[in-house]
Design a protein around this motif. Structure first.
Motif, PDB file in Angstrom:
ATOM      1  N   PRO A   1       3.294  13.040   1.568  1.00 49.56           N
ATOM      2  CA  PRO A   1       2.898  11.676   1.252  1.00 49.56           C
ATOM      3  C   PRO A   1       4.107  10.770   1.120  1.00 49.56           C
ATOM      4  CG  PRO A   1       1.737  13.257  -0.124  1.00 49.56           C
ATOM      5  CD  PRO A   1       2.791  14.017   0.605  1.00 49.56           C
ATOM      6  N   VAL A   2       3.985   9.535   1.587  1.00 47.18           N
ATOM      7  CA  VAL A   2       5.090   8.591   1.492  1.00 47.18           C
ATOM      8  C   VAL A   2       5.370   8.233   0.042  1.00 47.18           C
ATOM      9  CG1 VAL A   2       5.792   6.239   2.037  1.00 47.18           C
ATOM     10  CG2 VAL A   2       4.736   7.652   3.793  1.00 47.18           C
ATOM     11  N   LYS A   3       4.297   8.056  -0.750  1.00 45.44           N
ATOM     12  CA  LYS A   3       4.477   7.655  -2.133  1.00 45.44           C
ATOM     13  C   LYS A   3       4.854   8.869  -2.970  1.00 45.44           C
ATOM     14  CE  LYS A   3       1.156   3.865  -1.838  1.00 45.44           C
ATOM     15  NZ  LYS A   3      -0.087   3.292  -2.370  1.00 45.44           N
ATOM     16  N   THR A   4       5.975   8.776  -3.670  1.00 40.72           N
ATOM     17  CA  THR A   4       6.430   9.886  -4.487  1.00 40.72           C
ATOM     18  C   THR A   4       6.903   9.366  -5.828  1.00 40.72           C
ATOM     19  OG1 THR A   4       8.601   9.708  -3.457  1.00 40.72           O
ATOM     20  CG2 THR A   4       7.103  11.333  -2.547  1.00 40.72           C
ATOM     21  N   LEU A   5       6.494  10.000  -6.886  1.00 41.40           N
ATOM     22  CA  LEU A   5       6.897   9.615  -8.227  1.00 41.40           C
ATOM     23  C   LEU A   5       8.045  10.494  -8.688  1.00 41.40           C
ATOM     24  CD1 LEU A   5       3.390   9.319  -9.917  1.00 41.40           C
ATOM     25  CD2 LEU A   5       4.810   7.461  -9.079  1.00 41.40           C
ATOM     26  N   ILE A   6       9.083   9.888  -9.222  1.00 42.26           N
ATOM     27  CA  ILE A   6      10.196  10.678  -9.734  1.00 42.26           C
ATOM     28  C   ILE A   6       9.784  11.299 -11.062  1.00 42.26           C
ATOM     29  CG2 ILE A   6      12.548  10.584 -10.604  1.00 42.26           C
ATOM     30  CD1 ILE A   6      13.115   8.413  -8.638  1.00 42.26           C
ATOM     31  N   ALA A   7       9.846  12.617 -11.139  1.00 44.05           N
ATOM     32  CA  ALA A   7       9.480  13.313 -12.368  1.00 44.05           C
ATOM     33  C   ALA A   7      10.716  13.693 -13.171  1.00 44.05           C
ATOM     34  CB  ALA A   7       8.670  14.565 -12.036  1.00 44.05           C
TER      35      ALA A   7
ATOM     36  N   GLU B   1      15.248   5.282 -14.187  1.00 40.20           N
ATOM     37  CA  GLU B   1      14.588   3.991 -14.040  1.00 40.20           C
ATOM     38  C   GLU B   1      14.893   3.407 -12.663  1.00 40.20           C
ATOM     39  OE1 GLU B   1      14.966   1.571 -17.960  1.00 40.20           O
ATOM     40  OE2 GLU B   1      16.794   2.793 -17.799  1.00 40.20           O
ATOM     41  N   ALA B   2      14.079   2.434 -12.278  1.00 42.20           N
ATOM     42  CA  ALA B   2      14.377   1.618 -11.105  1.00 42.20           C
ATOM     43  C   ALA B   2      14.943   0.294 -11.593  1.00 42.20           C
ATOM     44  CB  ALA B   2      13.123   1.376 -10.281  1.00 42.20           C
ATOM     45  N   GLU B   3      16.077  -0.087 -11.044  1.00 44.16           N
ATOM     46  CA  GLU B   3      16.696  -1.377 -11.349  1.00 44.16           C
ATOM     47  C   GLU B   3      16.791  -2.133 -10.032  1.00 44.16           C
ATOM     48  OE1 GLU B   3      21.056  -2.223 -12.675  1.00 44.16           O
ATOM     49  OE2 GLU B   3      19.886  -1.823 -14.499  1.00 44.16           O
ATOM     50  N   GLY B   4      15.797  -2.968  -9.757  1.00 42.38           N
ATOM     51  CA  GLY B   4      15.695  -3.557  -8.424  1.00 42.38           C
ATOM     52  C   GLY B   4      15.386  -2.462  -7.429  1.00 42.38           C
TER      53      GLY B   4
ATOM     54  N   LEU C   1      11.293   1.918  -6.526  1.00 41.37           N
ATOM     55  CA  LEU C   1      10.665   0.640  -6.844  1.00 41.37           C
ATOM     56  C   LEU C   1       9.729   0.846  -8.022  1.00 41.37           C
ATOM     57  CD1 LEU C   1      10.791  -2.226  -5.590  1.00 41.37           C
ATOM     58  CD2 LEU C   1       8.649  -1.684  -4.426  1.00 41.37           C
ATOM     59  N   ALA C   2       9.916   0.043  -9.067  1.00 40.55           N
ATOM     60  CA  ALA C   2       9.040   0.131 -10.231  1.00 40.55           C
ATOM     61  C   ALA C   2       7.683  -0.470  -9.896  1.00 40.55           C
ATOM     62  CB  ALA C   2       9.665  -0.594 -11.422  1.00 40.55           C
ATOM     63  N   GLY C   3       6.637   0.089 -10.463  1.00 43.76           N
ATOM     64  CA  GLY C   3       5.291  -0.425 -10.232  1.00 43.76           C
ATOM     65  C   GLY C   3       4.275   0.690 -10.312  1.00 43.76           C
ATOM     66  N   ARG C   4       3.033   0.293 -10.560  1.00 43.63           N
ATOM     67  CA  ARG C   4       1.941   1.260 -10.663  1.00 43.63           C
ATOM     68  C   ARG C   4       0.949   0.989  -9.540  1.00 43.63           C
ATOM     69  NH1 ARG C   4       0.239  -0.078 -15.428  1.00 43.63           N
ATOM     70  NH2 ARG C   4       1.781   1.231 -16.490  1.00 43.63           N
ATOM     71  N   ALA C   5       0.805   1.936  -8.619  1.00 44.23           N
ATOM     72  CA  ALA C   5      -0.091   1.753  -7.479  1.00 44.23           C
ATOM     73  C   ALA C   5      -1.544   1.767  -7.934  1.00 44.23           C
ATOM     74  CB  ALA C   5       0.145   2.842  -6.447  1.00 44.23           C
ATOM     75  N   ARG C   6      -2.319   0.812  -7.434  1.00 48.63           N
ATOM     76  CA  ARG C   6      -3.751   0.754  -7.710  1.00 48.63           C
ATOM     77  C   ARG C   6      -4.525   1.393  -6.558  1.00 48.63           C
ATOM     78  NH1 ARG C   6      -2.791  -5.152  -8.822  1.00 48.63           N
ATOM     79  NH2 ARG C   6      -2.719  -5.481 -11.083  1.00 48.63           N
ATOM     80  N   ALA C   7      -5.769   1.759  -6.833  1.00 49.78           N
ATOM     81  CA  ALA C   7      -6.601   2.405  -5.820  1.00 49.78           C
ATOM     82  C   ALA C   7      -6.908   1.479  -4.652  1.00 49.78           C
ATOM     83  CB  ALA C   7      -7.906   2.898  -6.452  1.00 49.78           C
ATOM     84  N   ASP C   8      -6.845   0.153  -4.872  1.00 53.54           N
ATOM     85  CA  ASP C   8      -7.177  -0.786  -3.797  1.00 53.54           C
ATOM     86  C   ASP C   8      -5.984  -1.103  -2.901  1.00 53.54           C
ATOM     87  OD1 ASP C   8      -5.597  -2.465  -5.335  1.00 53.54           O
ATOM     88  OD2 ASP C   8      -7.149  -3.976  -5.686  1.00 53.54           O
ATOM     89  N   GLY C   9      -4.850  -0.421  -3.119  1.00 52.63           N
ATOM     90  CA  GLY C   9      -3.685  -0.618  -2.270  1.00 52.63           C
ATOM     91  C   GLY C   9      -2.674  -1.610  -2.798  1.00 52.63           C
TER      92      GLY C   9
ATOM     93  N   SER D   1      10.113  -0.018 -16.062  1.00 52.67           N
ATOM     94  CA  SER D   1      11.085   0.444 -15.069  1.00 52.67           C
ATOM     95  C   SER D   1      11.107   1.957 -14.928  1.00 52.67           C
ATOM     96  CB  SER D   1      12.486  -0.057 -15.433  1.00 52.67           C
ATOM     97  OG  SER D   1      12.867   0.416 -16.725  1.00 52.67           O
ATOM     98  N   THR D   2      10.554   2.666 -15.914  1.00 48.96           N
ATOM     99  CA  THR D   2      10.506   4.127 -15.839  1.00 48.96           C
ATOM    100  C   THR D   2       9.341   4.625 -14.990  1.00 48.96           C
ATOM    101  OG1 THR D   2       9.301   4.100 -17.945  1.00 48.96           O
ATOM    102  CG2 THR D   2      11.673   4.521 -18.039  1.00 48.96           C
ATOM    103  N   GLU D   3       8.405   3.744 -14.637  1.00 50.58           N
ATOM    104  CA  GLU D   3       7.301   4.104 -13.743  1.00 50.58           C
ATOM    105  C   GLU D   3       7.668   3.625 -12.350  1.00 50.58           C
ATOM    106  OE1 GLU D   3       3.240   3.421 -14.841  1.00 50.58           O
ATOM    107  OE2 GLU D   3       3.760   3.287 -16.971  1.00 50.58           O
ATOM    108  N   LEU D   4       8.101   4.538 -11.504  1.00 46.93           N
ATOM    109  CA  LEU D   4       8.631   4.155 -10.210  1.00 46.93           C
ATOM    110  C   LEU D   4       8.207   5.114  -9.123  1.00 46.93           C
ATOM    111  CD1 LEU D   4      12.220   5.413  -9.821  1.00 46.93           C
ATOM    112  CD2 LEU D   4      11.196   5.428 -12.085  1.00 46.93           C
TER     113      LEU D   4
END
Length: 270
Positions: free
Chosen positions: A2-8, A28-31, A113-121, A128-131
């Protein structure tokens, strides 16, 4: 993969170790850079992390080891804020392969990149720790490179995140705002907005396609790839667009009145 990967977690070989007695580094993601705070208080950014191996959790629930091999400033970015990371992933045989698939420019790079993906795309704001690691070949990476930086405010002081989400809808031709793309690779589009992050290319004589908000298209003049969905198909799948389909119902002026923050032109494929 998968392209989307969360850093654990991140293990910085030669800098720290994955000891159970040692607190895990704060990642964290900083920019578009990684920022890692070590247990001893040291703070490292992407240029100091080349050669580091990361343990990442993939979107399908698995895990993979990834390594930061190289880093460069984006040559197409005029702000100096976008950094392109060359990540490789270790396969089951122990070989290292590029983490990202090549895009139209042949680059196989990405960035955190920081952000939380939603089901609608779309993407919601997050600490910043959610990336995620996003690739430049995908809509999330492309829209950052277009200048829509979701971690910043626009020049008028408004958050850039709605423009970023609108850009992702536009890149994917996600007219209904439900993560259903109607485009295909290799399509030429001309993007512009009222904040001049992207400006209309005066040399392109393509017809107006759509106006966009972060919920999807506010109106649609013509489908980008008719064989992927005609106006009738799109109307049937997206009843909320009724009355806003076709070249007379969807002009730049009408799209702006309907709340569009982003616009595009395209030549429908033949």
């Amino acid at each position: 993969m998968p392209v989307k990967t969360l850093i654990a977690a991140i293990f910085l070989f030669g800098i720290t170790s994955a000891s159970a007695a040692q607190p895990a580094p704060l990642v964290e993601a900083e920019g578009t850079q990684l920022r890692v705070t070590l247990a001893d208080g040291r703070v490292l950014h992407s240029p100091e992390l080349i050669g580091a191996t990361l343990l990442i959790a993939t979107a399908d629930g698995g895990a993979v080891r990834a390594r930061l091999d190289a880093l460069e400033a984006d040559p197409d970015d005029k702000t100096g804020k976008v950094w392109l990371h060359s990540f490789s992933a270790q396969d089951k045989d122990g070989a290292w392969q590029p983490l990202c698939m090549p895009g139209p420019d042949k680059r196989q790079q990405g960035f955190p990149l920081a952000g939380r993906a939603r089901a609608d795309g779309s993407v919601a704001a997050a600490p910043s720790t959610e990336l995620e690691l996003v690739c430049t070949s995908g809509a999330r990476g492309k829209c950052v490179r277009f200048g829509y930086h979701p971690w910043e405010n626009a020049r008028d002081g408004s958050p850039m995140l709605p423009l970023y989400n609108a850009c992702m809808r536009m890149v994917r031709a996600d007219y209904g705002g439900n993560d259903h793309p109607y485009t295909r690779n290799g399509m030429t589009i001309d993007i512009y907005d009222d904040l001049d992050v992207q400006k209309l290319d005066a040399g392109e004589a393509m017809p107006f396609e759509a106006g966009w908000s972060e919920q999807g298209a506010v109106c649609l003049a013509h489908p980008r790839v008719p064989e992927n969905g005609s106006l009738a198909d799109i109307a049937s799948a997206n009843p909320h667009l009724a009355g806003h389909l076709g070249p007379e119902a969807c002009t730049e002026e009408k799209a702006r009145a309907l709340g569009a923050v982003l616009f595009n032109r395209s030549a429908a494929s033949r």
